[in-house]
Design a protein around this motif. Structure first.
Motif, short mmCIF file in Angstrom:
data_model
loop_
_atom_site.label_atom_id
_atom_site.label_comp_id
_atom_site.label_asym_id
_atom_site.label_seq_id
_atom_site.Cartn_x
_atom_site.Cartn_y
_atom_site.Cartn_z
N ARG A 197 0.82 -1.31 -0.05
CA ARG A 197 -0.08 -0.03 0.01
C ARG A 197 0.75 1.05 0.06
O ARG A 197 1.88 1.29 0.66
CB ARG A 197 -0.78 -0.01 1.23
N LEU A 198 0.33 2.20 -0.70
CA LEU A 198 1.25 3.47 -0.75
C LEU A 198 0.37 4.82 -0.49
O LEU A 198 -0.84 4.68 -1.21
CB LEU A 198 2.04 3.81 -2.01
N ARG A 199 0.47 5.60 0.23
CA ARG A 199 -0.28 6.73 0.73
C ARG A 199 0.34 7.94 0.32
O ARG A 199 1.52 8.04 1.07
CB ARG A 199 -0.99 6.60 2.00
N LEU A 200 -0.07 8.99 -0.26
CA LEU A 200 0.21 10.15 -0.34
C LEU A 200 -0.56 11.27 0.46
O LEU A 200 -1.68 11.24 -0.10
CB LEU A 200 0.19 10.37 -2.11
N TYR A 201 0.28 11.93 1.16
CA TYR A 201 -0.65 12.82 2.07
C TYR A 201 -0.56 14.17 1.56
O TYR A 201 0.00 14.60 0.56
CB TYR A 201 -0.14 12.85 3.49
N ALA A 202 -1.59 15.12 2.06
CA ALA A 202 -1.69 16.47 1.28
C ALA A 202 -0.60 17.28 1.61
O ALA A 202 -0.13 18.27 0.87
CB ALA A 202 -2.94 17.25 2.12
N ASP A 203 0.29 17.06 2.45
CA ASP A 203 1.37 17.87 2.77
C ASP A 203 2.73 17.52 1.81
O ASP A 203 3.78 18.14 1.91
CB ASP A 203 1.67 17.93 4.23
N GLY A 204 2.34 16.22 1.08
CA GLY A 204 3.30 16.02 0.04
C GLY A 204 4.43 14.80 0.66
O GLY A 204 5.18 14.13 0.02
N SER A 205 4.08 14.28 1.84
CA SER A 205 4.85 13.19 2.37
C SER A 205 4.15 11.87 2.10
O SER A 205 2.94 11.98 1.53
CB SER A 205 4.90 13.34 3.91
N ARG A 206 4.89 10.72 1.90
CA ARG A 206 4.44 9.50 1.86
C ARG A 206 4.75 8.42 2.74
O ARG A 206 5.57 8.51 3.76
CB ARG A 206 5.23 9.13 0.52
N ARG A 207 3.73 7.33 2.81
CA ARG A 207 3.95 6.40 3.68
C ARG A 207 3.72 5.19 2.93
O ARG A 207 2.77 5.06 2.10
CB ARG A 207 2.85 6.32 4.81
N ALA A 208 4.60 4.24 2.74
CA ALA A 208 4.56 3.04 2.01
C ALA A 208 4.36 1.71 2.98
O ALA A 208 5.36 1.52 4.05
CB ALA A 208 5.79 2.78 1.06
N TRP A 209 3.66 0.71 2.72
CA TRP A 209 3.65 -0.52 3.49
C TRP A 209 4.14 -1.51 2.73
O TRP A 209 3.58 -1.67 1.57
CB TRP A 209 2.00 -0.53 3.85
N LEU A 210 4.99 -2.07 3.23
CA LEU A 210 5.62 -3.32 2.36
C LEU A 210 5.41 -4.62 3.07
O LEU A 210 5.22 -4.49 4.32
CB LEU A 210 7.17 -3.11 2.27
N ARG A 211 5.34 -5.66 2.25
CA ARG A 211 5.02 -6.81 2.91
C ARG A 211 6.06 -8.09 2.23
O ARG A 211 6.38 -7.77 1.21
CB ARG A 211 3.72 -7.45 3.13
N ARG A 212 6.26 -9.05 3.19
CA ARG A 212 6.85 -10.15 2.56
C ARG A 212 6.31 -11.45 3.25
O ARG A 212 6.14 -11.44 4.41
CB ARG A 212 8.63 -10.18 2.62
N ARG A 213 6.28 -12.61 2.54
CA ARG A 213 5.97 -14.05 3.10
C ARG A 213 6.87 -14.32 4.02
O ARG A 213 8.38 -14.17 3.87
CB ARG A 213 5.57 -14.98 2.10
N VAL A 214 6.29 -14.99 5.28
CA VAL A 214 7.14 -15.52 6.19
C VAL A 214 7.28 -16.98 5.85
O VAL A 214 6.22 -17.76 5.78
CB VAL A 214 6.62 -15.42 7.72
N ILE A 215 8.25 -17.58 5.56
CA ILE A 215 8.65 -18.99 5.29
C ILE A 215 9.06 -19.81 6.61
O ILE A 215 9.94 -19.50 6.83
CB ILE A 215 9.55 -19.21 4.04
N ARG A 216 8.15 -20.70 6.93
CA ARG A 216 8.53 -21.55 8.00
C ARG A 216 8.86 -22.90 7.62
O ARG A 216 8.55 -23.53 6.59
CB ARG A 216 7.21 -21.89 8.93
N VAL A 217 10.22 -23.23 8.00
CA VAL A 217 11.09 -24.27 7.57
C VAL A 217 10.41 -25.49 8.69
O VAL A 217 10.63 -25.33 9.90
CB VAL A 217 12.46 -24.12 7.54
N ALA A 218 9.85 -26.62 8.02
CA ALA A 218 9.66 -27.60 8.80
C ALA A 218 10.98 -28.40 9.32
O ALA A 218 11.50 -28.76 8.48
CB ALA A 218 8.58 -28.77 8.59
N ARG A 219 11.10 -28.97 10.68
CA ARG A 219 12.26 -29.67 10.79
C ARG A 219 12.17 -31.06 10.46
O ARG A 219 11.16 -31.61 10.79
CB ARG A 219 12.44 -29.54 12.62
N THR A 220 13.13 -31.57 9.92
CA THR A 220 13.07 -33.13 9.72
C THR A 220 14.09 -33.57 10.58
O THR A 220 15.21 -33.24 10.65
CB THR A 220 13.73 -33.37 8.26
#
Length: 61
Positions: free
Chosen positions: A37-60
């Motif tokens: 998500r990216l949001r541009l505010y009226a004062d010209g500032s920006r806020r960006a939300w970034l995400r990435r998947r969490v990979i869980r490794v199963a123990r063998t």
């Protein structure tokens, strides 16, 4: 069920579009983040939300 890790980036008012693009590109390439998500505010500032998947490794045994 998918689990996501999130990060919020704040870019102040003087940040140019090119600088914002460069910052987000670096995060995507080296940190494996995607723009959620990216949001541009009226004062010209920006806020960006970034995400990435969490990979869980199963123990063998």
């Amino acid at each position: 069920m998918r689990e996501w890790e999130t990060q919020v980036l704040y870019m102040p008012r003087g940040t140019t579009r090119g600088d914002a693009r460069r910052l987000l590109t670096e995060q995507a390439e080296y940190g494996h983040w995607e723009l959620w998500r990216l949001r541009l505010y009226a004062d010209g500032s920006r806020r960006a939300w970034l995400r990435r998947r969490v990979i869980r490794v199963a123990r063998t045994a």
